[in-house]
Design an enzyme around this catalytic site. Structure first.
Site, short mmCIF file in Angstrom:
data_model
loop_
_atom_site.label_atom_id
_atom_site.label_comp_id
_atom_site.label_asym_id
_atom_site.label_seq_id
_atom_site.Cartn_x
_atom_site.Cartn_y
_atom_site.Cartn_z
N HIS A 112 0.85 -1.18 0.00
CA HIS A 112 0.00 0.00 0.00
C HIS A 112 0.89 1.24 0.00
CE1 HIS A 112 -3.05 2.93 1.27
NE2 HIS A 112 -3.96 2.05 0.88
N ASP B 108 -7.85 -4.43 -0.31
CA ASP B 108 -8.42 -4.70 -1.63
C ASP B 108 -8.37 -6.19 -1.97
OD1 ASP B 108 -8.97 -1.96 -2.36
OD2 ASP B 108 -6.82 -1.69 -2.52
#
Length: 447
Positions: free
Chosen positions: A311, A369
């Site tokens: 991320h 995600d």
């Protein structure tokens, strides 16, 4: 916010400029460089705004190194465990969790606005059936300002609150409509005796031929997805909403801009890209070929990308991913999908990433995600709808951020600067007069 600390910039031939250092509640201190250009004639250069605070905010705080996410000071883990999505919406909008009486009033207010104007159906028919749902949703959200223009005065608290309720209430209806339209199925009106998330699932999956049976485990899983995605500080789409809203445009237009930004595969489309990667791997051989894929990922020359891991902000384990991982296993267990080939592949890839030193040393942990895509796939939500679900959840945060910006006394229209490196001033060369066509020349001579 204030601080007695000063920072001094030395530049040029003995020149210097002094800047105040501002401190927030938690997080890094900030150099107040608003006077930089006026005092020095210089700008700062910060592509991607990685070191630039564009606003003051009381809504969300992230510590990427420690893996911390707070909504109005509350840890995301506690909110996901103890609250539902409308509790979270109220918190983001109002600054505090609701009392039982406030929650009841808020739910009733949301329920008054869940339907959309019937003419929205005719607007929908202008889209191709195979249009991407995000293309449809961007148009529908922007069109709301044409149907609900009775409360668009951004300087009116009443109008802002009505618009906020309308957006949060109508977004599930619009997302479900875009899905049903793509299938050629009839739309389902909201059923306001259901919870926010149960209502959405019914509008998505019910059909007129049979009674839709809600599953509490699945409803709670989707509700948790909504909570985890409700806000995430000054990311690309939130910054887009703020920048668009800074011009004084109406909230529907600002949120439509956020939806369009979220569509990008590097942002809200990441979970869609992740599931597409898993499906390609499944076609190419599944778990048996996983070793070959991992080898390609480790080879910079191969161009292979591992989606759903790492991320930009979190340099530790994404706190939302821990919660989503638990939810993922709950859903797979409830639906008996532990042995589904695609989900077995996803779990095998997760195991590699959590144990392989290549990924662990680079802190490439599975992110939210990765797991949310798996959960949504298990719930029966098609991959193309993933970002629409994300938009639905993030609307609460966008509205809270937009309201905060509008009421900020330091609010002004956004105007980033640039480092220009194009041609310097130059003159247009003299142009030769164009030859007159023969027919026109003869006509001119005749006159």
């Amino acid at each position: 916010m204030g601080s007695n600390t000063k920072a001094v910039l030395n530049y040029g031939d003995g020149k210097s400029v002094e800047f105040p250092v501002l401190g927030g509640t938690i997080g890094p201190e900030v150099l107040d460089i608003r006077s930089l250009y006026g005092k020095s004639g210089m700008f700062t250069y910060d592509p991607g705004f990685m070191s630039t605070a564009s606003c003051q905010s009381k809504i969300t705080y992230i510590d990427g190194d420690q893996g911390v996410l707070l909504y109005r000071g509350y840890p995301i883990e506690q909110l996901a465990a103890n609250c539902d999505f409308l509790d979270t919406c109220y918190l983001l909008l109002k600054g505090e969790l609701p009392t039982p009486a406030q929650k009841k009033e808020f739910v009733q207010a949301i329920n008054q606005h869940t339907m959309v104007h019937e003419q929205m159906q005719f607007f929908m028919r202008g889209f191709r059936r195979d249009a991407h749902p995000m293309a449809v949703l961007t148009g529908l959200v922007g069109a709301l300002s044409a149907f609900y223009h009775d409360a668009l005065d951004i300087n009116s608290l009443r109008d802002r609150e009505i618009s906020a309720l309308r957006l949060i209430a109508k977004m599930p209806t619009l997302v479900a409509m875009s899905y049903k339209y793509s299938l050629g199925q009839p739309y389902f009106y909201p059923k306001n005796d259901l919870s926010y998330t149960a209502n959405f699932m019914r509008m998505m999956f019910a059909n007129p031929c049979e009674e839709y049976q809600l599953n509490d485990v699945l409803v709670r899983a989707l509700d948790r997805i909504f909570i985890l995605h409700a806000d995430h500080e000054q990311n690309a789409s939130t910054s887009t909403v703020r920048l668009c809203g800074s011009s004084g445009t109406n909230p529907f237009a600002a949120i439509a801009a956020g939806v369009a930004c979220l569509w990008g595969p590097a942002h809200g489309g990441a979970n869609e890209a992740c599931l597409n990667m898993l499906q390609r791997l499944q076609i190419q051989g599944g778990v048996e070929k996983l070793g070959e894929f991992i080898a390609k990922v480790k080879d910079p020359a191969s161009g292979a990308r591992l989606m759903g891991f790492g991320h930009r902000v979190y340099k530790n384990y994404d706190p939302r991913a821990k919660l989503m991982r638990e939810t993922c296993y709950e859903v797979l267990g409830e639906l008996g999908l532990q042995d589904d080939p695609l989900f077995k592949l996803a779990m095998a890839l997760e195991k590699v990433a959590l144990e392989d030193d290549y990924f662990v040393s680079r802190k490439l942990y599975p992110n939210v995600d990765y797991y949310s895509g798996i959960v949504q796939k298990a719930l029966g939500i098609p991959v193309a709808m993933f970002t629409g679900i994300f938009s639905l959840a993030r609307t609460a945060g966008w509205i809270a951020q937009w309201q905060e910006m509008i009421t900020d006394p330091e609010y002004k229209i956004g105007r980033p600067r640039q480092l220009y490196n194009g041609p310097a001033r130059r003159d247009v060369p003299a142009m030769k007069p164009k030859a007159m066509p023969a027919a026109k020349e003869a006509l001119a001579t005749a006159h």
